[in-house]
Scaffold this active site. Structure first.
Site, short mmCIF file in Angstrom:
data_model
loop_
_atom_site.label_atom_id
_atom_site.label_comp_id
_atom_site.label_asym_id
_atom_site.label_seq_id
_atom_site.Cartn_x
_atom_site.Cartn_y
_atom_site.Cartn_z
N ARG A 136 29.98 110.42 21.52
CA ARG A 136 30.10 109.66 20.27
C ARG A 136 31.10 108.53 20.40
O ARG A 136 32.03 108.60 21.21
CB ARG A 136 30.50 110.59 19.13
CG ARG A 136 31.79 111.36 19.35
CD ARG A 136 31.72 112.69 18.58
NE ARG A 136 32.99 113.39 18.50
CZ ARG A 136 33.49 114.19 19.46
NH1 ARG A 136 32.82 114.35 20.60
NH2 ARG A 136 34.64 114.82 19.30
N ARG A 146 35.93 107.23 23.19
CA ARG A 146 36.91 108.17 23.75
C ARG A 146 36.27 109.46 24.19
O ARG A 146 36.79 110.18 25.01
CB ARG A 146 37.95 108.50 22.67
CG ARG A 146 39.30 107.88 22.88
CD ARG A 146 40.21 108.22 21.69
NE ARG A 146 40.72 109.58 21.78
CZ ARG A 146 41.32 110.21 20.77
NH1 ARG A 146 41.47 109.61 19.61
NH2 ARG A 146 41.77 111.42 20.91
N TYR A 147 35.19 109.82 23.52
CA TYR A 147 34.47 111.06 23.86
C TYR A 147 33.08 110.66 24.33
O TYR A 147 32.50 109.72 23.81
CB TYR A 147 34.34 111.96 22.62
CG TYR A 147 35.63 112.18 21.88
CD1 TYR A 147 36.64 112.93 22.47
CD2 TYR A 147 35.85 111.65 20.63
CE1 TYR A 147 37.83 113.14 21.82
CE2 TYR A 147 37.04 111.86 19.95
CZ TYR A 147 38.04 112.61 20.55
OH TYR A 147 39.21 112.81 19.90
N ASP A 184 45.93 114.96 16.95
CA ASP A 184 45.16 114.05 17.78
C ASP A 184 46.07 113.56 18.89
O ASP A 184 47.20 113.15 18.63
CB ASP A 184 44.66 112.87 16.93
CG ASP A 184 43.36 112.30 17.45
OD1 ASP A 184 42.92 112.69 18.55
OD2 ASP A 184 42.77 111.44 16.77
N ASP A 193 50.15 111.17 12.93
CA ASP A 193 50.40 110.61 14.27
C ASP A 193 51.76 109.92 14.34
O ASP A 193 52.20 109.33 13.36
CB ASP A 193 49.33 109.56 14.60
CG ASP A 193 47.97 110.17 14.85
OD1 ASP A 193 47.92 111.29 15.37
OD2 ASP A 193 46.97 109.50 14.52
N ARG A 217 46.21 103.06 11.92
CA ARG A 217 45.67 101.81 12.47
C ARG A 217 46.27 100.61 11.74
O ARG A 217 45.65 99.55 11.69
CB ARG A 217 44.14 101.79 12.37
CG ARG A 217 43.48 102.85 13.22
CD ARG A 217 42.03 102.48 13.59
NE ARG A 217 41.44 103.60 14.31
CZ ARG A 217 40.41 104.32 13.84
NH1 ARG A 217 39.86 104.02 12.68
NH2 ARG A 217 39.95 105.32 14.54
N CYS A 271 40.87 96.89 4.15
CA CYS A 271 40.63 98.10 3.36
C CYS A 271 40.75 97.76 1.88
O CYS A 271 41.36 96.76 1.52
CB CYS A 271 41.65 99.18 3.71
SG CYS A 271 41.57 99.66 5.44
N LYS A 300 41.22 116.03 19.57
CA LYS A 300 41.87 116.67 18.45
C LYS A 300 42.12 118.15 18.77
O LYS A 300 41.19 118.93 18.82
CB LYS A 300 40.99 116.50 17.21
CG LYS A 300 40.86 115.01 16.86
CD LYS A 300 39.67 114.69 16.01
CE LYS A 300 39.64 113.24 15.61
NZ LYS A 300 39.07 112.33 16.63
N CYS A 318 46.72 102.24 3.02
CA CYS A 318 47.49 103.48 2.99
C CYS A 318 48.73 103.28 3.85
O CYS A 318 48.61 102.89 5.01
CB CYS A 318 46.66 104.63 3.57
SG CYS A 318 44.98 104.68 2.94
N CYS A 346 48.75 104.83 7.39
CA CYS A 346 47.59 104.57 8.26
C CYS A 346 47.99 104.45 9.72
O CYS A 346 48.90 103.70 10.05
CB CYS A 346 46.91 103.28 7.82
SG CYS A 346 45.54 102.82 8.89
C1 LIG Z 1 38.12 111.41 15.79
C2 LIG Z 1 37.32 110.51 16.59
C3 LIG Z 1 35.95 110.71 16.74
C4 LIG Z 1 35.20 111.83 16.04
O1 LIG Z 1 35.60 113.09 16.43
P1 LIG Z 1 34.95 114.36 15.69
O2 LIG Z 1 35.73 115.49 16.26
O3 LIG Z 1 33.51 114.36 16.03
O4 LIG Z 1 35.14 114.18 14.22
C5 LIG Z 1 35.26 109.84 17.53
N1 LIG Z 1 35.85 108.83 18.17
C6 LIG Z 1 37.17 108.61 18.04
C7 LIG Z 1 37.78 107.47 18.77
C8 LIG Z 1 37.95 109.43 17.25
O5 LIG Z 1 39.25 109.19 17.12
S1 SF4 Z 2 43.78 105.18 6.44
FE1 SF4 Z 2 43.98 103.07 7.23
S2 SF4 Z 2 41.91 102.45 7.76
FE2 SF4 Z 2 41.74 104.24 6.40
S3 SF4 Z 2 41.54 103.39 4.33
FE3 SF4 Z 2 43.71 103.80 4.68
S4 SF4 Z 2 44.52 101.86 5.43
FE4 SF4 Z 2 42.31 101.76 5.66
#
Ligand SMILES: *Cc1c(COP(=O)(O)O)cnc(C)c1O
Ligand code: SF4
Length: 362
Positions: free
Chosen positions: A116, A112-113, A330, A293, A134, A125, A337, A129, A132
């Site tokens: 990184r 996304r960035y 986010d 989110d 995801r 997991c 973010k 959670c 979560c």
């Molecule tokens: C949050 C995130 C990151 C890392 O972002 P930082 O600001 O460096 O902590 C990288 N990739 C994705 C997809 C993210 O959601």
């Molecule tokens: S937040 Fe989601 S991905 Fe992270 S440990 Fe909890 S359940 Fe797993």
């Protein structure tokens, strides 16, 4: 919940308790088991069973032992025990609010960035959670073999020289064994433009026995390696989780924390301050506090943004800078973010009064 009671129910020993494989294998996954450990009949048992059919239940015996009272007001209970609100009123709410799936050019690698990327190395997991963002992945594991997944990711990353940092995430990457994890780390380290590795894992909080001497010895070889975990409440700061973080730190791996702001769990100034002070005391640096989110199945955890900003500003004025996370929202795409600090009228007013500070130094 009493550790000894849990141990005797599993007919397990104190030595088993310290073995992460035992913890993982004996995760509580059924409402019946929760009923047994709580010592009272589960309310809305059928509804909760329906919830777990959509969003599975898994809690390590260790994390279960941190529940002090068996109801929604308990911060551990609220984070790991299914709630009917996960499936009610979910019509029209997106499963993937950050549109992460759009940024996957190879399976499970989110880019996304520019500088990184984030590698989802597993969908599983140690403890699920309930908040979560995801949780859409839990029931839909990827069908590529792990080896195949790693290969495709490593190829993409090695062909993308703008990427300098890889975040190893999930699911929880530390449910993989040391050898599997090391294979991935080692192949990333062969890529010349990869300068920094990062692991995102909640294991220090929900299954701290996973942080072993062997793991730390292995991770140490792949530095610079940063470790981000997720403490959301001071009840999660225990001798065990403290020890796990300290072992990583002793291996030269800085440990930071990404909390999620959760209604009823940590959305009061006292609770939040206690968490942030607690983290500073175990040398874990608060990094982000995420505004929850708008993801399907998580809506009941969302706080009101305006009052949350006011809460964080209060804390910001009271606490040491080393205790302060960046409070962020986010959003999809490369905007990423967005800091929510310093947005309220009070702060804007302060700024206005000191306008000359900017002008003088122009
Ligand atoms: C949050 C995130 C990151 C890392 O972002 P930082 O600001 O460096 O902590 C990288 N990739 C994705 C997809 C993210 O959601
Ligand atoms: S937040 Fe989601 S991905 Fe992270 S440990 Fe909890 S359940 Fe797993």
């Amino acid at each position: 919940m009493n550790k000894n009671f849990i141990l005797s129910s599993f007919k397990a020993s104190a030595k088993d308790w310290l073995d992460w494989r035992w913890q993982f294998k004996n995760r509580v996954t059924r409402i019946n088991q929760l009923e047994y450990f709580s010592g009272k009949p589960a309310l809305q048992k059928e509804t909760l069973t329906a919830v777990t059919a959509v969003y599975p239940l898994a809690i390590t015996p260790y994390y279960l032992s941190l529940i002090q009272s068996y109801n929604e007001n308990d911060p551990i209970f609220a984070q790991c025990v299914p709630n009917q609100r996960e499936i009610y009123f979910s019509e029209g709410i997106p499963e993937d609010p950050l549109k992460e799936d759009m940024h996957m050019l190879v399976p499970k690698l989110i880019h996304r960035y520019p500088d990184r990327c984030l590698a989802i190395v597993t969908e599983t997991c140690a403890t699920y959670c309930r908040h979560c963002n995801r949780k859409r992945f839990w029931l839909r594991p990827n069908h590529l073999s792990l080896k195949n997944r790693f290969q495709k990711m490593v190829r993409y990353i090695s062909e993308s020289p703008q990427i300098r940092e890889v975040i190893i995430s999930g699911g929880d990457p530390l449910i993989l064994d040391d050898h599997t994890l090391e294979q991935f780390l080692a192949s990333l380290r062969t890529i010349p433009h990869i300068e920094v590795l990062r692991i995102g894992s909640r294991v220090p909080v929900v299954m701290p026995m996973r942080i072993t001497r062997d793991l730390c010895r292995m991770l140490k070889r792949y530095r610079p390696l940063w470790f981000n975990t997720q403490f959301n409440h001071s009840n999660e700061i225990t001798p065990e989780s403290k020890r796990a973080c300290n072992m990583l730190q002793e291996a030269g791996i800085p440990v930071s924390n990404q909390s999620v702001l959760l209604k009823g769990v940590n959305d009061s100034p006292e609770v939040m301050k206690h968490l942030l002070y607690g983290l500073q005391k175990i040398s874990v640096r608060p990094y982000y506090l995420f505004h929850c989110d708008p993801a399907k199945g998580c809506m009941h955890f969302r706080t009101d943004a305006r009052s949350s900003i006011a809460m964080m500003e209060k804390i910001w004025r009271q606490c040491s800078g080393l205790c302060l996370p960046q409070y962020v929202l986010d959003v999809p795409g490369s905007a990423g973010k967005i800091p929510l600090n310093m947005m309220s009228g009070a702060i804007k007013n302060d700024l206005k009064q000191h306008q000359h500070f900017f002008d003088k130094f122009k």
